[in-house]
Design a protein around this motif. Structure first.
Motif, short mmCIF file in Angstrom:
data_model
loop_
_atom_site.label_atom_id
_atom_site.label_comp_id
_atom_site.label_asym_id
_atom_site.label_seq_id
_atom_site.Cartn_x
_atom_site.Cartn_y
_atom_site.Cartn_z
N ASN A 1 0.82 -1.21 0.00
CA ASN A 1 0.00 0.00 0.00
C ASN A 1 0.86 1.26 0.00
N ALA A 2 2.03 1.20 0.58
CA ALA A 2 2.92 2.36 0.58
C ALA A 2 3.70 2.47 -0.72
N LEU A 3 4.12 1.34 -1.26
CA LEU A 3 4.96 1.37 -2.46
C LEU A 3 4.19 1.66 -3.74
N ALA A 4 2.95 1.22 -3.83
CA ALA A 4 2.19 1.40 -5.08
C ALA A 4 2.06 2.86 -5.48
N PRO B 1 -4.69 11.16 -10.05
CA PRO B 1 -5.52 9.97 -9.83
C PRO B 1 -4.81 8.65 -10.13
N ALA B 2 -3.69 8.68 -10.82
CA ALA B 2 -2.96 7.44 -11.09
C ALA B 2 -2.45 6.82 -9.80
N GLY B 3 -2.02 7.63 -8.86
CA GLY B 3 -1.60 7.10 -7.56
C GLY B 3 -2.75 6.48 -6.82
N ALA B 4 -3.92 7.08 -6.93
CA ALA B 4 -5.11 6.53 -6.28
C ALA B 4 -5.50 5.20 -6.92
N CYS B 5 -5.40 5.10 -8.23
CA CYS B 5 -5.71 3.83 -8.91
C CYS B 5 -4.77 2.72 -8.45
N ALA B 6 -3.50 3.04 -8.31
CA ALA B 6 -2.54 2.04 -7.83
C ALA B 6 -2.86 1.61 -6.40
N LEU B 7 -3.24 2.57 -5.56
CA LEU B 7 -3.58 2.25 -4.18
C LEU B 7 -4.86 1.42 -4.10
N VAL C 1 -10.47 3.07 -15.70
CA VAL C 1 -9.57 4.18 -16.01
C VAL C 1 -9.76 4.66 -17.45
N LEU C 2 -9.71 3.76 -18.41
CA LEU C 2 -9.87 4.15 -19.81
C LEU C 2 -11.27 4.68 -20.09
N LEU C 3 -12.26 4.07 -19.48
CA LEU C 3 -13.63 4.54 -19.66
C LEU C 3 -13.82 5.94 -19.10
#
Length: 86
Positions: free
Chosen positions: A13-16, A33-39, A59-61
């Motif tokens: 959760n920290a590294l993503a 938002p890319a960081g949020a998607c990874a989390l 994401v794409l949608l």
């Protein structure tokens, strides 16, 4: 299928988001938002079976919907042409 976790959940959760932000900084592209998607992907167990479909569907949608809304609303005014070129 069950995959044994390589890292503890709190480390993942920290590294993503950290790795996501580092890659965005290195490439010069910022998309918070890319960081949020990874989390979300690392933290929510229901997202794991989706795999790469998680990137394609929500994401794409959502990106496609944002561009469509921008095209409609920015072209409602006659003085503004959006986008200027393709």
């Amino acid at each position: 299928p069950y995959y044994a976790p390589i890292l503890p959940q709190w480390v993942a959760n920290a590294l993503a988001p950290a790795i996501t932000v580092a890659l965005m900084a290195k490439s010069g592209l910022t998309h918070p938002p890319a960081g949020a998607c990874a989390l979300i992907y690392t933290n929510d167990a229901s997202m794991k079976p989706l795999g790469w479909l998680f990137v394609a569907c929500p994401v794409l949608l959502s990106c496609t919907m944002m561009v469509a809304v921008a095209l409609v609303f920015n072209n409602l005014r006659h003085k503004v042409a959006y986008p200027l070129y393709w």
